[in-house]
Design an enzyme around this catalytic site. Sequence first.
Site, PDB file in Angstrom:
ATOM      1  N   THR A 157      -9.930  37.282 -23.485  1.00 46.94           N
ATOM      2  CA  THR A 157      -9.564  35.918 -23.128  1.00 46.94           C
ATOM      3  C   THR A 157     -10.836  35.070 -23.124  1.00 46.94           C
ATOM      4  O   THR A 157     -11.899  35.524 -23.551  1.00 46.94           O
ATOM      5  CB  THR A 157      -8.906  35.876 -21.736  1.00 46.94           C
ATOM      6  OG1 THR A 157      -9.890  36.178 -20.732  1.00 46.94           O
ATOM      7  CG2 THR A 157      -7.756  36.876 -21.644  1.00 46.94           C
ATOM      8  N   ARG A 158     -10.731  33.852 -22.595  1.00 44.47           N
ATOM      9  CA  ARG A 158     -11.920  33.005 -22.435  1.00 44.47           C
ATOM     10  C   ARG A 158     -12.606  33.234 -21.090  1.00 44.47           C
ATOM     11  O   ARG A 158     -13.488  32.464 -20.707  1.00 44.47           O
ATOM     12  CB  ARG A 158     -11.558  31.534 -22.608  1.00 44.47           C
ATOM     13  CG  ARG A 158     -11.260  31.134 -24.044  1.00 44.47           C
ATOM     14  CD  ARG A 158     -11.197  29.628 -24.239  1.00 44.47           C
ATOM     15  NE  ARG A 158     -10.203  29.025 -23.370  1.00 44.47           N
ATOM     16  CZ  ARG A 158     -10.471  28.166 -22.387  1.00 44.47           C
ATOM     17  NH1 ARG A 158     -11.716  27.800 -22.137  1.00 44.47           N
ATOM     18  NH2 ARG A 158      -9.493  27.674 -21.654  1.00 44.47           N
ATOM     19  N   LYS A 159     -12.216  34.268 -20.373  1.00 42.95           N
ATOM     20  CA  LYS A 159     -12.911  34.628 -19.130  1.00 42.95           C
ATOM     21  C   LYS A 159     -14.178  35.390 -19.514  1.00 42.95           C
ATOM     22  O   LYS A 159     -14.233  36.619 -19.502  1.00 42.95           O
ATOM     23  CB  LYS A 159     -12.009  35.471 -18.232  1.00 42.95           C
ATOM     24  CG  LYS A 159     -10.828  34.694 -17.674  1.00 42.95           C
ATOM     25  CD  LYS A 159      -9.965  35.567 -16.779  1.00 42.95           C
ATOM     26  CE  LYS A 159      -8.778  34.773 -16.232  1.00 42.95           C
ATOM     27  NZ  LYS A 159      -7.885  35.619 -15.400  1.00 42.95           N
ATOM     28  N   THR A 160     -15.197  34.618 -19.888  1.00 41.39           N
ATOM     29  CA  THR A 160     -16.445  35.176 -20.384  1.00 41.39           C
ATOM     30  C   THR A 160     -17.607  34.636 -19.554  1.00 41.39           C
ATOM     31  O   THR A 160     -17.461  33.651 -18.825  1.00 41.39           O
ATOM     32  CB  THR A 160     -16.657  34.802 -21.858  1.00 41.39           C
ATOM     33  OG1 THR A 160     -16.620  33.367 -21.990  1.00 41.39           O
ATOM     34  CG2 THR A 160     -15.576  35.404 -22.738  1.00 41.39           C
TER      35      THR A 160
END
Length: 279
Positions: free
Chosen positions: A128-131
Amino acid sequence: MIDNMIFTHEIESFLEEDLGYNDISCKLVGEKPVKGIIFTKEDCTLAGLEVAQSFFDYFNIHYSTEHSDGDRLSKGDVIYSLSGSSLSILRTERLVLNFLGHLCGVATNTRNCVDIARRYSDVRIACTRKTTPGLRKYEKMAVIAGGGDPHRFNLSDTIMIKDNHVKLMGVEGALLSAKAKAGFTQKIEVEVESAADALTAATSGADIIMLDNMGPGEVINTVQMLKRSSIPGHIIIEVSGGINMDNLEDYAKTGVDIISMGSLIHQSRWIDVSLEIIV
């Protein structure tokens, strides 16, 4: 620019943070030619070679490796053989090891999840964009090295209608607005939390339907309902929310096309990688 992975200004920014203004420790040994190896101290899936090599190139350190991103390594395997200036190797050591340790951790976690899912279906595992801010491209490339899918790199890649859009506009209203604004190459994804909204999204023109925060049983029921309703064949069904290695098996059996997991990155554990100077 060094290569397609990392830019010179990024390397210099990382170096500025790590070296500071008065690097005495690396200067202690003086400038002399040395050799060294970088090796893994545990089993892992390899990732981050392009990043490491960008630092080596910047410092004119000669390197060789028999490996590629995605290779499965065993404890003790040598990743790089190095030769060059003692000062340069010492100065790049921590940055290279930090990147390799973190990215190998992401790749290893991803590979473990892909292996679990493959026992039950050909569902694709995505991140996901949980980076980590500033490290997204590296972390997503590590997911690819582990056999996963990078999902969106940024907000411009795909139009995603999330729960707050639906609260403000409704599924149909949000889709109508998205289709009016989308370029012809852009897909539209809708995040839904109920079977009813999933069907509305499917019949209103969504390309991807994300079943968000649904338990495995609810996902199965929703997927079966959508198939009975003869939704367009191009529609991709994705599930996301709270999925990790502990419950992945249950979701891999649901019949979805994509399982997206923020945990691929934010729950990955660093791999222990070390550099040893050979005198």
